[in-house]
Design a protein around this motif. Structure first.
Motif, PDB file in Angstrom:
ATOM      1  N   UNK A 185       0.813  -1.213   0.000  1.00 48.59           N
ATOM      2  CA  UNK A 185       0.000   0.000   0.000  1.00 48.59           C
ATOM      3  C   UNK A 185       0.848   1.265   0.000  1.00 48.59           C
ATOM      4  N   UNK A 186       2.042   1.197   0.583  1.00 49.81           N
ATOM      5  CA  UNK A 186       2.844   2.401   0.802  1.00 49.81           C
ATOM      6  C   UNK A 186       3.184   3.192  -0.467  1.00 49.81           C
ATOM      7  N   UNK A 187       3.386   2.568  -1.652  1.00 45.36           N
ATOM      8  CA  UNK A 187       3.640   3.397  -2.837  1.00 45.36           C
ATOM      9  C   UNK A 187       2.508   4.368  -3.163  1.00 45.36           C
ATOM     10  N   UNK A 188       1.304   4.039  -2.741  1.00 45.15           N
ATOM     11  CA  UNK A 188       0.163   4.918  -3.006  1.00 45.15           C
ATOM     12  C   UNK A 188       0.192   6.163  -2.116  1.00 45.15           C
ATOM     13  N   UNK A 189       1.025   6.153  -1.089  1.00 53.41           N
ATOM     14  CA  UNK A 189       1.133   7.318  -0.219  1.00 53.41           C
ATOM     15  C   UNK A 189       1.764   8.504  -0.942  1.00 53.41           C
ATOM     16  N   UNK A 190       2.590   8.222  -1.956  1.00 51.55           N
ATOM     17  CA  UNK A 190       3.387   9.265  -2.600  1.00 51.55           C
ATOM     18  C   UNK A 190       2.540  10.427  -3.111  1.00 51.55           C
ATOM     19  N   UNK A 191       1.388  10.106  -3.679  1.00 51.44           N
ATOM     20  CA  UNK A 191       0.528  11.149  -4.253  1.00 51.44           C
ATOM     21  C   UNK A 191      -0.083  12.046  -3.192  1.00 51.44           C
ATOM     22  N   UNK A 192       0.008  11.651  -1.927  1.00 51.33           N
ATOM     23  CA  UNK A 192      -0.655  12.384  -0.851  1.00 51.33           C
ATOM     24  C   UNK A 192       0.323  13.033   0.136  1.00 51.33           C
ATOM     25  N   UNK A 193       1.615  12.958  -0.158  1.00 53.38           N
ATOM     26  CA  UNK A 193       2.599  13.444   0.804  1.00 53.38           C
ATOM     27  C   UNK A 193       3.187  14.796   0.427  1.00 53.38           C
ATOM     28  N   UNK A 194       3.654  15.499   1.440  1.00 48.00           N
ATOM     29  CA  UNK A 194       4.339  16.756   1.264  1.00 48.00           C
ATOM     30  C   UNK A 194       5.847  16.493   1.155  1.00 48.00           C
ATOM     31  N   UNK A 195       6.607  17.549   0.905  1.00 50.63           N
ATOM     32  CA  UNK A 195       8.055  17.416   0.761  1.00 50.63           C
ATOM     33  C   UNK A 195       8.714  16.886   2.031  1.00 50.63           C
ATOM     34  N   UNK A 196       8.126  17.163   3.189  1.00 50.14           N
ATOM     35  CA  UNK A 196       8.717  16.721   4.455  1.00 50.14           C
ATOM     36  C   UNK A 196       8.366  15.280   4.814  1.00 50.14           C
ATOM     37  N   UNK A 197       7.645  14.586   3.915  1.00 48.52           N
ATOM     38  CA  UNK A 197       7.295  13.199   4.161  1.00 48.52           C
ATOM     39  C   UNK A 197       5.987  13.006   4.902  1.00 48.52           C
ATOM     40  N   UNK A 198       5.406  14.090   5.388  1.00 47.98           N
ATOM     41  CA  UNK A 198       4.121  14.014   6.077  1.00 47.98           C
ATOM     42  C   UNK A 198       2.982  14.036   5.048  1.00 47.98           C
ATOM     43  N   UNK A 199       1.848  13.495   5.461  1.00 49.11           N
ATOM     44  CA  UNK A 199       0.680  13.567   4.594  1.00 49.11           C
ATOM     45  C   UNK A 199       0.133  14.985   4.547  1.00 49.11           C
ATOM     46  N   UNK A 200      -0.443  15.341   3.404  1.00 50.96           N
ATOM     47  CA  UNK A 200      -1.066  16.648   3.302  1.00 50.96           C
ATOM     48  C   UNK A 200      -2.240  16.730   4.273  1.00 50.96           C
ATOM     49  N   UNK A 201      -2.539  17.913   4.792  1.00 53.46           N
ATOM     50  CA  UNK A 201      -3.663  18.063   5.722  1.00 53.46           C
ATOM     51  C   UNK A 201      -4.969  17.553   5.110  1.00 53.46           C
ATOM     52  N   UNK A 202      -5.694  16.787   5.870  1.00 55.63           N
ATOM     53  CA  UNK A 202      -6.998  16.303   5.439  1.00 55.63           C
ATOM     54  C   UNK A 202      -7.003  14.980   4.723  1.00 55.63           C
ATOM     55  N   UNK A 203      -5.819  14.422   4.421  1.00 56.06           N
ATOM     56  CA  UNK A 203      -5.763  13.137   3.730  1.00 56.06           C
ATOM     57  C   UNK A 203      -6.198  12.028   4.688  1.00 56.06           C
ATOM     58  N   UNK A 204      -7.068  11.147   4.206  1.00 55.14           N
ATOM     59  CA  UNK A 204      -7.570  10.054   5.042  1.00 55.14           C
ATOM     60  C   UNK A 204      -7.109   8.706   4.504  1.00 55.14           C
ATOM     61  N   UNK A 205      -7.056   7.743   5.394  1.00 55.12           N
ATOM     62  CA  UNK A 205      -6.728   6.374   4.979  1.00 55.12           C
ATOM     63  C   UNK A 205      -7.764   5.867   3.980  1.00 55.12           C
ATOM     64  N   UNK A 206      -9.009   6.229   4.218  1.00 59.25           N
ATOM     65  CA  UNK A 206     -10.089   5.788   3.344  1.00 59.25           C
ATOM     66  C   UNK A 206      -9.880   6.303   1.915  1.00 59.25           C
ATOM     67  N   UNK A 207      -9.380   7.524   1.782  1.00 59.15           N
ATOM     68  CA  UNK A 207      -9.117   8.089   0.459  1.00 59.15           C
ATOM     69  C   UNK A 207      -7.974   7.330  -0.229  1.00 59.15           C
ATOM     70  N   UNK A 208      -6.931   7.041   0.515  1.00 58.19           N
ATOM     71  CA  UNK A 208      -5.805   6.289  -0.045  1.00 58.19           C
ATOM     72  C   UNK A 208      -6.265   4.915  -0.493  1.00 58.19           C
ATOM     73  N   UNK A 209      -7.097   4.284   0.319  1.00 59.32           N
ATOM     74  CA  UNK A 209      -7.581   2.953  -0.042  1.00 59.32           C
ATOM     75  C   UNK A 209      -8.465   3.013  -1.282  1.00 59.32           C
ATOM     76  N   UNK A 210      -9.219   4.076  -1.433  1.00 58.49           N
ATOM     77  CA  UNK A 210     -10.033   4.255  -2.633  1.00 58.49           C
ATOM     78  C   UNK A 210      -9.156   4.322  -3.877  1.00 58.49           C
ATOM     79  N   UNK A 211      -8.038   5.019  -3.774  1.00 66.07           N
ATOM     80  CA  UNK A 211      -7.105   5.099  -4.897  1.00 66.07           C
ATOM     81  C   UNK A 211      -6.532   3.714  -5.206  1.00 66.07           C
TER      82      UNK A 211
END
Length: 302
Positions: A61-87
Motif C-alpha cells: 500500500x505504501x507506494x500509493x502514499x506518494x501522491x498524498x505526501x508533502x516534501x517533508x514526508x508528512x501527509x497533506x492536511x486532510x488526507x484520510x486512509x479511506x481516500x488512499x484505499x479508494x485510490x
C-alpha cells in the motif's frame, strides 16, 4: 541444464538470517495504523483500517502514499486512509481494464511476427542467426528458447512436438511460449525490412513500434504483478505520441499506444472506453486525473 538465476555473490541469505540487526521489526496492524496517524494520515474508521491492513500488506500500500505526501514526508492536511484505499481500489480495477486489452495485442503480435518470419524464412528459420540483425545475440536467444521448452515441458502441445517432431518447433508454435518481453526483443532483432513489414500491419513506423513494445513490456509486467499504475513515472517514453511534457512518463500516452495497436475485432469502445468512463466516474472524488497524465479532453482522444 540448470536455468536457475545467478544470485549476486554479495547476497548471503544465511548471513542475513544470522545477523538481522539492521532489519525493521514487524508491527501489528494497529501499530501500522498508528504509524500512518503519526505521519498525519487521518483514520476515520480504525476498525476498518486494521481490517484492510490485515489483508493488504502495508508495504504494498505504501507506494500509493506518494501522491498524498508533502516534501517533508508528512501527509497533506486532510488526507484520510479511506481516500488512499479508494485510490488503491481504483488502481486495481484500472489494471484489470488495461490487462484485458494487452491480451489481444500480445496474441496479435505473436501471430504477425510468426506469419511474417515463416512466410519468408520457413517454419524453422528463426533458428538461423542470419535472419536477424547485428544486435541479435543468437546463442542467448537459443538458450532462452530451450529454457522456455524446459519450463513448459508438461504442456500437451510441447510434449507433442518433443515426442513426434524430435523437439522441432515451428515458429508459430514456439511463439506461444514467448513472454511479451521476448516478443518485443524478437521484433527489435529482426532485419529492418522485416520490422517494416510487421509495423505496416499496425500502420506505424518500424522504429516507433520498437519503442512502443518496450513500453508495453513494462506496462504488462506491472499489471501482471499487480503493481501500481496511479501516479507512476514510467521509465520509457513511447516514441511519436504527442502529449504534454508533464504527461510523457505517465499512463496516458501508453493508453494511446494500446488504442493504436489494438486489433480491429476487439471492442475498444465497450471493453475499454465505456469501462474507463464508469470507473473514473465512480472514483472521481478520490483520484486526480493529472496523476495519470490525462488531458482535459481525454475522452475525445481515447
Amino acid at each position: 541444464m540448470s536455468i536457475m538465476p545467478n544470485l549476486d555473490k554479495s547476497f548471503n541469505l544465511s548471513a542475513s538470517v544470522q545477523a538481522p540487526t539492521n532489519v525493521k521489526p514487524n508491527k501489528s496492524h494497529r501499530q501500522q495504523m498508528q504509524v500512518l496517524q503519526e505521519h498525519g494520515c487521518l483514520v476515520l474508521d480504525e476498525k476498518l483500517c486494521t481490517e484492510r491492513l490485515a489483508n493488504l500488506n502495508y508495504y504494498r500500500l505504501s507506494p500509493y502514499f506518494q501522491a498524498f505526501k508533502q516534501a517533508d514526508g508528512k501527509f497533506r492536511p486532510g488526507v484520510t486512509f479511506e481516500q488512499i484505499y479508494q485510490v488503491y481500489e481504483f488502481d486495481r480495477l484500472l489494471r484489470q481494464i488495461i490487462y484485458g486489452v494487452l491480451e489481444p495485442i500480445e496474441i496479435s503480435l505473436r501471430t504477425k511476427l510468426a506469419y511474417c518470419h515463416t512466410s519468408k524464412y520457413g517454419p524453422l528459420g528463426y533458428l538461423q542467426a542470419q535472419h536477424f540483425n547485428l544486435q541479435h545475440q543468437h546463442a542467448q536467444f537459443l538458450q532462452s528458447l530451450q529454457n522456455q521448452v524446459h519450463l513448459n515441458a508438461k504442456l500437451l502441445f510441447v510434449q507433442h512436438h518433443l515426442d513426434k517432431y524430435g523437439g522441432k518447433f515451428p515458429l508459430w508454435v514456439m511463439t506461444e511460449l514467448f513472454s511479451f518481453g521476448m516478443l518485443s526483443r524478437f521484433y527489435c532483432d529482426l532485419l529492418t525490412c522485416d520490422q517494416k513489414t510487421v509495423a505496416a500491419a499496425y500502420h506505424v513506423q518500424y522504429r516507433q513500434l520498437a519503442s512502443w513494445l518496450v513500453c508495453l513490456t513494462q506496462l504488462r509486467n506491472i499489471c501482471a504483478h499487480f503493481n501500481r499504475l496511479y501516479y507512476r513515472t514510467f521509465s520509457a517514453v513511447p516514441a511519436g505520441i504527442n502529449v504534454a511534457p508533464a504527461a510523457e512518463r505517465r499512463l496516458w500516452p501508453l493508453l494511446k499506444v494500446l488504442r493504436q495497436l489494438c486489433p480491429p475485432e476487439f471492442l475498444w469502445e465497450k471493453e475499454v472506453k465505456e469501462r474507463l468512463l464508469l470507473l473514473l466516474s465512480d472514483y472521481k472524488d478520490a483520484i486526480d486525473l493529472a496523476h495519470l497524465g490525462f488531458p482535459a479532453d481525454w475522452a475525445d482522444e481515447i
